[in-house]
Design an enzyme around this catalytic site. Structure first.
Site, short mmCIF file in Angstrom:
data_model
loop_
_atom_site.label_atom_id
_atom_site.label_comp_id
_atom_site.label_asym_id
_atom_site.label_seq_id
_atom_site.Cartn_x
_atom_site.Cartn_y
_atom_site.Cartn_z
CG HIS A 137 -4.35 -24.06 15.36
ND1 HIS A 137 -4.22 -24.99 16.37
CD2 HIS A 137 -3.12 -23.53 15.21
CE1 HIS A 137 -2.98 -25.01 16.81
NE2 HIS A 137 -2.29 -24.13 16.13
CD GLU A 139 -8.54 -27.25 14.61
OE1 GLU A 139 -8.08 -28.26 15.16
OE2 GLU A 139 -7.81 -26.34 14.15
CB CYS A 163 -3.99 -28.39 20.07
SG CYS A 163 -4.33 -26.65 19.72
CB CYS A 166 -8.29 -25.77 18.51
SG CYS A 166 -7.11 -24.93 17.43
#
Length: 226
Positions: A137, A139, A163, A166
């Site tokens: 992801h 992040e 989410c 993360c």
């Protein structure tokens, strides 16, 4: 009407049909012609202010706010993602406004993105035929791309709310604030995002939705002196 005139009329008709089709596609499918890092709004905003009098000692008006600046970088980073369904970007910023790292969603470094699936669903219900077991992801990539700088106490700008997986990494890395633009929640009950809110709140990480001051940011590759 002779054969030559008939041929010219037929040719003109064909070109007219093609031109109409192109115009229809352009005006009625604008999303394919608008850069996805534009901040949505009703009107395009030109950030290029008119030339100022050379004797005027005042600063330029209409410059980007810090929040819009960092969120725009997150949106621009998302344009590097090869995910055909969703492009997410992130920008990690220090408390004094220094960019520490940027990232977007994609496969781990060294894993060829032509040899792994980008699909959201599998026709055989095999999760290994989807992107989810493989993708990193935005992040996480932004935090890992900090050139060994600590993320502790820093701010993270993301185009999509993180989410729960993360959120765990955000908390463990010491990020103190998350600024997000959009939030994906299905009927306000998506477990991954409900859990994310709960974890971030319990850990004392400040969360806020970005409120843009600019309706749209347009980037043109042109000589800034013109």
């Amino acid at each position: 009407m002779n054969s030559r005139e008939l041929s010219l009329v037929s040719t003109a008709t064909v070109f007219g049909v093609l031109a109409s089709a192109v115009a229809f596609r352009f005006f009625f499918n604008p999303k394919k012609h608008r850069p996805r890092f534009d901040l949505p709004g009703n009107d395009a905003l030109s950030n290029k202010a008119p030339s100022q009098c050379p004797f005027d000692p005042s600063k330029r008006q209409g410059y980007l706010s810090w929040d819009d600046y960092f969120m725009a970088i997150a949106f621009l980073s998302a344009e590097r993602s090869k995910d055909p369904n969703r492009q997410v970007g992130a920008c990690l910023v220090s408390q004094n406004g220094v960019i520490l790292g940027i990232g977007y969603n994609g496969f781990p470094r060294g894993c060829p993105d032509d040899q792994l699936p980008w699909a959201k669903k599998s026709k055989t219900s095999n999760p290994l035929e989807t992107k989810y077991p493989y993708v990193c992801h935005a992040e996480v990539n932004a935090i890992l791309n900090t050139n060994h700088a600590s993320a502790s106490g820093q701010k993270l700008y993301v185009t999509m709310f993180p989410c729960n997986e993360c959120a765990k990494i955000i908390i463990q890395s010491g990020v103190s604030e998350v600024i997000y633009f959009l939030e994906k929640r299905i009927n306000n009950s998506d477990v991954a995002y409900v859990a994310s809110h709960k974890l971030l709140s319990m850990a004392g990480v400040k969360v806020r939705k970005h409120q843009p001051l600019s309706d749209q940011i347009l980037i043109k590759f042109e000589d800034p002196r013109t």
